[in-house]
Write an enzyme that holds these catalytic residues in place. Structure first.
Site, PDB file in Angstrom:
ATOM      1  N   GLU A 437     -50.706  72.096  -1.521  1.00 40.07           N
ATOM      2  CA  GLU A 437     -50.242  71.284  -2.661  1.00 40.07           C
ATOM      3  C   GLU A 437     -49.441  72.143  -3.654  1.00 40.07           C
ATOM      4  O   GLU A 437     -49.497  71.944  -4.862  1.00 40.07           O
ATOM      5  CB  GLU A 437     -51.448  70.607  -3.330  1.00 40.07           C
ATOM      6  CG  GLU A 437     -51.142  69.417  -4.233  1.00 40.07           C
ATOM      7  CD  GLU A 437     -50.300  68.341  -3.592  1.00 40.07           C
ATOM      8  OE1 GLU A 437     -50.658  67.889  -2.484  1.00 40.07           O
ATOM      9  OE2 GLU A 437     -49.281  67.964  -4.182  1.00 40.07           O
TER      10      GLU A 437
HETATM   11  C1  LIG Z   1     -55.566  74.098   5.583  1.00 32.51           C
HETATM   12  C2  LIG Z   1     -54.215  73.590   5.198  1.00 32.51           C
HETATM   13  C3  LIG Z   1     -54.053  72.232   4.927  1.00 32.51           C
HETATM   14  C4  LIG Z   1     -52.795  71.733   4.604  1.00 32.51           C
HETATM   15  N1  LIG Z   1     -52.615  70.379   4.432  1.00 32.51           N
HETATM   16  C5  LIG Z   1     -51.354  69.874   4.354  1.00 32.51           C
HETATM   17  C6  LIG Z   1     -51.112  68.470   4.410  1.00 32.51           C
HETATM   18  O1  LIG Z   1     -52.033  67.657   4.482  1.00 32.51           O
HETATM   19  N2  LIG Z   1     -49.815  68.024   4.401  1.00 32.51           N
HETATM   20  C7  LIG Z   1     -48.766  68.878   4.323  1.00 32.51           C
HETATM   21  O2  LIG Z   1     -47.643  68.429   4.341  1.00 32.51           O
HETATM   22  N3  LIG Z   1     -48.958  70.226   4.254  1.00 32.51           N
HETATM   23  C8  LIG Z   1     -50.222  70.741   4.277  1.00 32.51           C
HETATM   24  N4  LIG Z   1     -50.429  72.092   4.245  1.00 32.51           N
HETATM   25  C9  LIG Z   1     -49.290  72.975   4.093  1.00 32.51           C
HETATM   26  C10 LIG Z   1     -49.263  73.648   2.723  1.00 32.51           C
HETATM   27  O3  LIG Z   1     -48.924  72.718   1.738  1.00 32.51           O
HETATM   28  C11 LIG Z   1     -48.275  74.828   2.828  1.00 32.51           C
HETATM   29  O4  LIG Z   1     -48.913  75.818   3.600  1.00 32.51           O
HETATM   30  C12 LIG Z   1     -47.889  75.362   1.463  1.00 32.51           C
HETATM   31  O5  LIG Z   1     -47.097  74.439   0.788  1.00 32.51           O
HETATM   32  C13 LIG Z   1     -47.132  76.686   1.565  1.00 32.51           C
HETATM   33  O6  LIG Z   1     -46.096  76.617   2.494  1.00 32.51           O
HETATM   34  P1  LIG Z   1     -45.986  77.732   3.629  1.00 32.51           P
HETATM   35  O7  LIG Z   1     -47.293  77.840   4.303  1.00 32.51           O
HETATM   36  O8  LIG Z   1     -44.811  77.427   4.485  1.00 32.51           O
HETATM   37  O9  LIG Z   1     -45.765  79.078   2.844  1.00 32.51           O
HETATM   38  P2  LIG Z   1     -44.350  79.650   2.370  1.00 32.51           P
HETATM   39  O10 LIG Z   1     -43.575  78.571   1.711  1.00 32.51           O
HETATM   40  O11 LIG Z   1     -43.719  80.382   3.492  1.00 32.51           O
HETATM   41  O12 LIG Z   1     -44.820  80.682   1.264  1.00 32.51           O
HETATM   42  C14 LIG Z   1     -45.250  82.018   1.555  1.00 32.51           C
HETATM   43  C15 LIG Z   1     -45.367  82.798   0.253  1.00 32.51           C
HETATM   44  O13 LIG Z   1     -44.082  82.823  -0.392  1.00 32.51           O
HETATM   45  C16 LIG Z   1     -44.193  82.316  -1.706  1.00 32.51           C
HETATM   46  N5  LIG Z   1     -42.993  81.543  -2.035  1.00 32.51           N
HETATM   47  C17 LIG Z   1     -42.315  80.683  -1.259  1.00 32.51           C
HETATM   48  N6  LIG Z   1     -41.284  80.168  -1.941  1.00 32.51           N
HETATM   49  C18 LIG Z   1     -41.315  80.704  -3.176  1.00 32.51           C
HETATM   50  C19 LIG Z   1     -40.514  80.562  -4.349  1.00 32.51           C
HETATM   51  N7  LIG Z   1     -39.477  79.735  -4.405  1.00 32.51           N
HETATM   52  N8  LIG Z   1     -40.855  81.291  -5.451  1.00 32.51           N
HETATM   53  C20 LIG Z   1     -41.920  82.134  -5.431  1.00 32.51           C
HETATM   54  N9  LIG Z   1     -42.703  82.299  -4.348  1.00 32.51           N
HETATM   55  C21 LIG Z   1     -42.405  81.586  -3.243  1.00 32.51           C
HETATM   56  C22 LIG Z   1     -45.425  81.414  -1.712  1.00 32.51           C
HETATM   57  O14 LIG Z   1     -45.970  81.299  -3.002  1.00 32.51           O
HETATM   58  C23 LIG Z   1     -46.335  82.160  -0.746  1.00 32.51           C
HETATM   59  O15 LIG Z   1     -47.033  83.165  -1.435  1.00 32.51           O
HETATM   60  C24 LIG Z   1     -51.683  72.619   4.525  1.00 32.51           C
HETATM   61  C25 LIG Z   1     -51.873  73.982   4.768  1.00 32.51           C
HETATM   62  C26 LIG Z   1     -53.102  74.458   5.121  1.00 32.51           C
HETATM   63  C27 LIG Z   1     -53.247  75.931   5.461  1.00 32.51           C
END
Ligand SMILES: Cc1cc2nc3c(=O)[nH]c(=O)nc-3n(C[C@H](O)[C@H](O)[C@H](O)COP(=O)(O)OP(=O)(O)OC[C@H]3O[C@@H](n4cnc5c(N)ncnc54)[C@H](O)[C@@H]3O)c2cc1C
Length: 594
Positions: A437
């Site tokens: 989220e």
């Molecule tokens: C158990 C679990 C349940 C989930 N449930 C859902 C769900 O129901 N529906 C759904 O759609 N998604 C879901 N997610 C996905 C979740 O919302 C994403 O994992 C989250 O939004 C982060 O995206 P990412 O994993 O691609 O990380 P990334 O976007 O790759 O981020 C990696 C790191 O980079 C940082 N970062 C990235 N962009 C920026 C920026 N612009 N500025 C500063 N820092 C940045 C982040 O803060 C993080 O520390 C779930 C994930 C998990 C693990």
């Protein structure tokens, strides 16, 4: 064993945020603190008897993928049935939609109880609430007629399908395609990490899916939102033929093992049938409508898991005997709660959880007032304040919830590191809350880039002015209240100065401001928690002076507030110092030297 902190919640609702005043507004005319008490007491029983007993077994058994769908751990189907039959899914849903129309301030406290008792289970109804809001605000009449009653009653569950392998924090990169086919669309693509993307607890699953209609513009302006049901509703509303979608696998992860985190495949064959929600290319805007409640909902998960960790640590510290009492000639070992450092940890956990709960419920009440207040100006002010606080509640409560769980594990010593005591599960489960989220960084970017920038700090200034005036008037005859209020007043001043500096910095260099956005958010959480701790102390002292029968409970509140002033609020000086000068070391750093 988890016990719902009903008395603490009522203290916040009644004494700290004055939620009883909501009943002045016609929308919440039926709300009262007495009603809140009976709802929370009943929720506490439900949590203790139904949800908490499945927390451990759900963790060890986990959800299981099978070719015929995901199987939930033993007891989860029955617990979900009990949730639905108890009407618990409907608490904060508008009465016009068949819900009970209770304020968010109450339903947020209820969610804390459920999340503390069994976070993995509670994610299922939480996600359905997001789907209800999206359809209620932007769905067509037909969509509302077919889907809302089933979602509100909990007979069907809901999901949010946003994330794709290449599109996490950056949803502009979404690739799932939607081909127009007359009155509907056919969707093709893969989503990952979809919470409760498949399970066997509800009759049907309503997926809300972000996808790009063929020919749509690139980036976030080309993303639309679709309802994609697992089974297509028949004319009579019952679930019919299966749609062309499946859960391809589930993730093996650190915590919340009972919550299936699904890889979803849409359109392996002829394409999954989907129905556009709202206008084409406005999908992200619709998602933003749901964001406030969803982010508040995740923030409260941090509070709930923090409370669970506190209860676990207190029980352990009262029974584990180790080491003699410092300064005592008696060589006999004592329960570890007698050692100053263990008490420091426990006080820190308690003071933190109490301040997080107060800030979350205060924020929920702002969102209630944004709906219910009599005049448009008051509604707008409450909305601006609620929206300002949402990223703080989401990120600060979850980061602190993790910290509290970690401290709780420390209180257990070596037994904290083995699974048997249960605190290890709390530590694992809560970790995700700072990631999904919108990660902590995404919340901090929202706080400074949108919430502060859009009104040039006006909503923050109004809040700090109000807090400062209130703190100046606190105190009376009670020395602890005066002490806490003075510390909070100093911290509010620090936040005021830092906010102005940050906005100047942001105007000069966005990267430099972003480099300290998270420390700034932490400063906000720490200081606003101090303001509410002072308010709590004043209310507790007032009740004590009036001869209230709950003397120990109230003295406990004063004790927490004093600790907050002495050992938590001073951290604000560090965050402020980092905000003032720390950005340059990031901006002038070289990625290749890392
Ligand atoms: C158990 C679990 C349940 C989930 N449930 C859902 C769900 O129901 N529906 C759904 O759609 N998604 C879901 N997610 C996905 C979740 O919302 C994403 O994992 C989250 O939004 C982060 O995206 P990412 O994993 O691609 O990380 P990334 O976007 O790759 O981020 C990696 C790191 O980079 C940082 N970062 C990235 N962009 C920026 C920026 N612009 N500025 C500063 N820092 C940045 C982040 O803060 C993080 O520390 C779930 C994930 C998990 C693990």
């Amino acid at each position: 064993m988890y016990r719902a902190p009903v008395k603490d919640m009522l203290f916040v609702l009644n004494d700290v945020i004055g939620a009883g005043a909501l009943a002045q507004h016609p929308r919440y005319a039926e709300f009262s603190i007495e009603l809140a008490e009976s709802v929370l007491a009943e929720a506490g029983r439900f949590a203790a008897e139904v949800l908490d007993p499945l927390n451990r077994s759900g963790d060890t058994e986990g959800a299981h993928w099978t070719p015929d769908g995901v199987r939930m751990p033993k007891g989860f189907r029955e617990a979900y049935q009990a949730l639905v039959e108890g009407g618990w899914t409907q608490l904060a849903i508008d009465t016009a939609l068949g819900g009970q129309g209770m304020p968010l301030a109450l339903s947020t406290a209820f969610e804390e109880i459920c999340c503390a008792a069994n976070m993995a289970f509670t994610l299922c109804p939480l996600l359905a609430r997001g789907a209800i809001e999206a359809l209620a605000t932007t769905g067509s009449e037909e969509q509302r007629r077919v889907y809302l009653p089933k979602l509100v009653s909990g007979v069907w569950s809901g999901t949010m399908n946003l994330t794709e392998p290449q599109a996490g924090s950056d949803l502009a990169l979404i690739r799932t395609r939607a081909e127009p086919r007359g009155d509907h669309y056919r969707l093709f693509g893969q989503k990952i990490f979809i919470t409760y993307g498949d399970h066997d607890m509800a009759e049907n699953i309503v997926h809300l899916v972000l996808a790009r209609i063929d020919g749509a513009p690139p980036g976030i302006k080309g993303i639309s939102l679709f309802i994609v049901p697992k089974r297509l509703p028949r004319a009579d509303g019952s679930p019919g033929e299966p749609n062309d979608l499946r859960c391809a696998s589930i993730e093996h992860k650190l915590g919340i093992h009972a919550s299936p985190t699904c890889v979803m495949a849409f359109g392996d064959k002829e394409g999954a049938i989907g129905y556009l929600v709202g206008e084409a290319n406005r999908g992200l805007e619709i998602m933003f409508i749901m964001m406030n409640a969803a982010r508040l909902g995740v923030g409260i998960q941090g509070v709930g898991q923090g409370e669970r960790a506190l209860q676990q640590a207190l029980e352990w510290a009262r029974t584990r005997v180790q080491g003699r009492l410092a300064g005592s000639p008696d060589p006999a070992p004592v329960p570890i709660i007698q050692h100053p450092d263990v008490r420091r940890m426990l006080l820190g956990m308690k003071a933190t959880v109490e301040s997080l709960r107060a800030l979350a419920l205060y924020t929920a009440m702002q969102l209630d007032l944004a709906h219910a207040a009599g005049d448009a100006k008051a509604r707008a002010a409450a909305l601006a304040r609620g929206e300002l606080l949402i990223p703080i509640v989401k990120a600060w409560s979850t980061e602190q919830g993790i910290e509290v769980a970690s401290t709780g594990l420390q209180v257990h010593g070596g037994m904290g590191y083995v699974e048997e005591t249960g605190i290890a599960q709390t530590f694992r489960d809560v970790r995700i809350t700072a990631i999904y989220e919108g990660t902590t960084a995404i919340q901090a970017n929202d706080l400074i880039g949108r919430k502060l920038a859009r009104d040039e700090g006006a909503a923050m200034r109004a809040l700090l002015d109000e807090a400062s005036a209130e703190l100046a008037a606190l105190g009376g005859g009670d020395a602890t209240v005066r002490h806490v209020a003075a510390a909070a007043q100093e911290a509010v001043g620090l936040l005021r100065t830092t906010t102005e500096q940050l906005m100047t910095l942001q105007a000069a260099s966005v990267p430099a401001a972003l480099a300290v956005a998270v420390p700034y958010l932490k400063l906000c959480g720490c200081v606003l928690g101090g303001w509410l701790a002072a308010r709590a102390a004043a209310r507790a002292a007032g009740r004590l002076a009036a001869g209230d029968a709950e003397a120990d409970f109230l003295r406990g509140k004063l004790q927490s507030a004093r600790f907050y002033a002495d050992q938590i609020l001073p951290q604000a000086r560090g965050w402020a110092e980092i905000c003032r000068g720390g950005g340059a070391s990031v901006v002038e750093s070289a990625a290749e030297l890392l």
